[in-house]
Write an enzyme that holds these catalytic residues in place. Structure first.
Site, mmCIF file in Angstrom:
data_model
loop_
_atom_site.group_PDB
_atom_site.id
_atom_site.type_symbol
_atom_site.label_atom_id
_atom_site.label_comp_id
_atom_site.label_asym_id
_atom_site.label_seq_id
_atom_site.Cartn_x
_atom_site.Cartn_y
_atom_site.Cartn_z
ATOM 1 N N MET A 1 0.832 -1.165 0.000
ATOM 2 C CA MET A 1 0.000 0.000 0.000
ATOM 3 C C MET A 1 0.860 1.204 0.000
ATOM 4 O O MET A 1 0.673 1.956 0.369
ATOM 5 C CB MET A 1 -0.826 0.020 1.253
ATOM 6 N N CYS A 2 1.895 1.435 -0.453
ATOM 7 C CA CYS A 2 2.630 2.682 -0.349
ATOM 8 C C CYS A 2 3.984 2.403 0.275
ATOM 9 O O CYS A 2 4.190 1.386 0.938
ATOM 10 C CB CYS A 2 1.945 3.745 0.533
#
Lengths: 272, 272, 272, 272
Positions: A1-2
């Site tokens: 996610m990032c």
């Protein structure tokens, strides 16, 4: 996610962390090693403190690896404190206002993780944001709401306490809705003086976060040993090199505060 | 503050209204005549009803005049009911989720105008949106909130009544905050059967809105008189040609409902 | 370096190949299995033949997986012949004019592969494009030059011969510059009637290309057996499902021509 | 067709010319007064000289007025020599590689104007670019070809002579094709030391260009009189304020060279 990085120390061209290392942040946009998603190509952002009263922010919605402007800017801009982030969207639109860092006044905020079942919880979370702060919400992510909750809970006065309250409130709302594993987060936050890193998740199985072993790791990033005159430190989602000895994992439920080259490590626990 | 068009009638290639007329919508993106802003270049959108259960939407953040995709799509796509919009932002970010039309299920919604001092009123307006509908809000405009308020007030059951309640509620909240001239709007709304146009402003000095004088105005837009087999009608922010006799102004505080080629004109008044 | 699909047959909503299959083209933009690059996120494009004299093209520079317009368009648009492409850039900028398909008149053209050491060869290749066609070159890729060379060599009159001449000319220029392994390509080309697939590389180790085993593979993509009334075929960089029995590999140095539901397979050899 | 500014002097935050003046460059993107097109919204760019060996460039395809990154960057970045440009496209695509400034090594180049009937002349113009420089052409504008022609003709050795040769060659090619009024240009060019402005057109009716009356005009742009320690000068397509006494028109067929605070004005004449 990032994935994200943050730096505090001697003025450094931003490309030294974002572009040049063997496993730079831009490299991670294409092929992250320790991430849930190996591709983090739903936008990116850089925030840096310069001479102006508020930090600069450059955010765009392209994959970091193919944005020529990003390459130019990180090559041209030097800063003593900066954060950079690459995004893998988890349900919210790919638009600049959903890219990190988020900024308010002198604060910058980056997040890796998510609020579980955010659509179901969002309204209750947003309602808690101070009404006078509400119009400042520009995008639609869980991350930005977390930031504005922290501001509401006193980020200006006692940052760690405000972040703990934010985490506690998210978990409280999740419990009310019967949502398990409410919060998954690593955070990078700064007011231009302090750089704060937090690693926490409700399930105590958090996204990775690392702190550079000061001089060992960072000096290799500086040309001609210019780092000798002070301590430079970085907090990163994953190591920027295969020299793993240069990076120490930040433990679960822990916050790291870097200020004037000193590192303080404290336990992190959500609170009411 | 935007320009829009809406069409209902015989299947028509969308370019016949958006691209080809002397004063087409794309021409208006560069040089609107009756608009507060002559440039409407902060994004655009087209929504159309085809054979699928929900309408298609194409929105992007470029000026309409320089988007090659828009030219191709309006040239290729035929539809019996479509809406198109060009945006001049009034304070909210230029991003796809802020471009019109907004869509929910079978509904499409376009707006020209604004809610006065929207940042001050936004929280109270959003709080009124039905909690189960709240997560559907994707962007940050006043227009999208108006749409979700109308949905909350029963757009599915009695569209005109729901829009009147929405307008009444906006004016109510504005009064509570001491904001004058609360609402300025022309609206284009459809569920794929009915096409509704509304012209209203609190100060009774509304943005312009015109209805085609059916066959006269619309037949010139059809090749080889194919429009003879039924009535085709358009609602537009400003006439698409200098043949002003072909366009009649929709009066202040008035709603127009087009269904099966029939036009019904009714008074519009905000309500509780 | 890219992935593509092409379809010819009964009118089909484009999402049936681009979005819905287990291993759809959009899925491949994030995670291609048989590609040199697993991420193909430097833009995408769809070209389709409808009722207008020239095909429509929708191209944009975002990763295919995060473009909401692409999802809408492939869901709304039906076509009896279409091509779609996802790009992994190999040195040229990420811009719409470098996205496939390229279009000229009724022709559409997609390419996976590269011309080796293209910057060194580009000028000589471009010089061979017919001067009157030269101004039609819009972007900066090797692929687009290959297309305009094929047009120059008579694509309108004898497509396979023109493509063979193009390949021969590229190899000739490469030899003159001492560049080995000149050409790597799979091509998808159509004039709206014929759909041509080519698999070739100078080193005889070409990127993968597959042909659907007509009814077996394609019927599962059609709702309610509507494909029974004719043959529908697809050519794809990699199978859209794990039912590998449904897809046959197109051999090295081979062209496939699909017309009126009939498949013709011929040897492909570069020529002077 | 475009507007631009260039600055040389004491280090200045770029926003002092691009964003803050009454009639700033960003204001001109929406409403230019002396331009052929009043809207210059087909992209923009800023190039600046800092501490690195090559200048930085930030270019994007949005209208300058609605790009939040541009606002941040010009607010954060100080430079002693910079150029900025807003584009009104004249037939070539809106993409970053067509935005000004163009850069090669230490050179930056901006252009307002056009080569008449460029598509017809383009091939002959491009053929004259030195073959080893040919692969550096990234976009498709007349402006970029003019830049690479000037480089070919010796911009590094004798800039004014190289620009005169470029103009002469363009006019020569135009004559061969029977094209009148070949060239319309104002140019801003720099190598980081010299800043050169040129105003010329074949028809001797050139786009406007102005030079600041040094201290008078520029000091008002500096806070607290910091400009007293040296001469700061700007060249602009149109005055940034209504104080017209502060700006002097650069005459037809004239070049201005600014170096170390000194201004040299010379006649400009195309040559072989």
């Amino acid at each position: 996610m990032c994935r994200w990085i943050a730096y505090s120390g001697q003025p450094l061209y931003i490309d030294q962390l974002v572009l040049k290392p063997e496993h730079s942040l831009i490299e991670q946009s294409r092929d992250a090693r320790k991430a849930v998603h190996t591709t983090n190509a739903d936008g990116f952002g850089v925030g840096w403190y310069g001479d102006r009263p508020t930090p600069g922010v450059y955010r765009d919605i392209h994959p970091a690896w193919n944005d020529p402007n990003l390459h130019d800017l990180v090559e041209q801009i030097q800063s003593r404190l900066f954060l950079a982030h690459i995004r893998a969207a988890t349900g919210t639109p790919v638009q600049k206002t959903n890219c990190h860092p988020f900024r308010h006044g002198r604060w910058l905020f980056v997040h890796n993780g998510l609020i579980n079942e955010f659509p179901a919880l969002k309204r209750d979370l947003v309602m808690k944001v101070a009404p006078e702060r509400y119009p400042n919400i520009e995008g639609s992510t869980d991350s930005e709401i977390m930031f504005h909750l922290a501001l509401t809970f006193g980020l200006d006065d006692d940052p760690l306490r405000a972040i703990e309250k934010m985490a506690g409130f998210v978990e409280h709302v999740a419990r009310e809705h019967g949502v398990a594993d409410a919060l998954q987060m690593t955070l990078g936050i700064s007011d231009g003086h302090r750089l704060i890193g937090v690693r926490y998740s409700t399930e105590r199985s958090s996204r990775s976060l690392f702190l550079s072993r000061d001089t060992e790791a960072m000096c290799e990033l500086h040309p001609q040993g210019q780092c000798s005159s002070g301590r430079s430190l970085a907090i990163v989602s994953e190591p920027l090199s295969s020299l793993t000895a240069c990076w120490q994992e930040i433990p679960e439920s822990t916050a790291v505060v870097i200020e004037s080259g000193e590192v303080r490590t404290v336990d992190f626990a959500p609170s009411d």
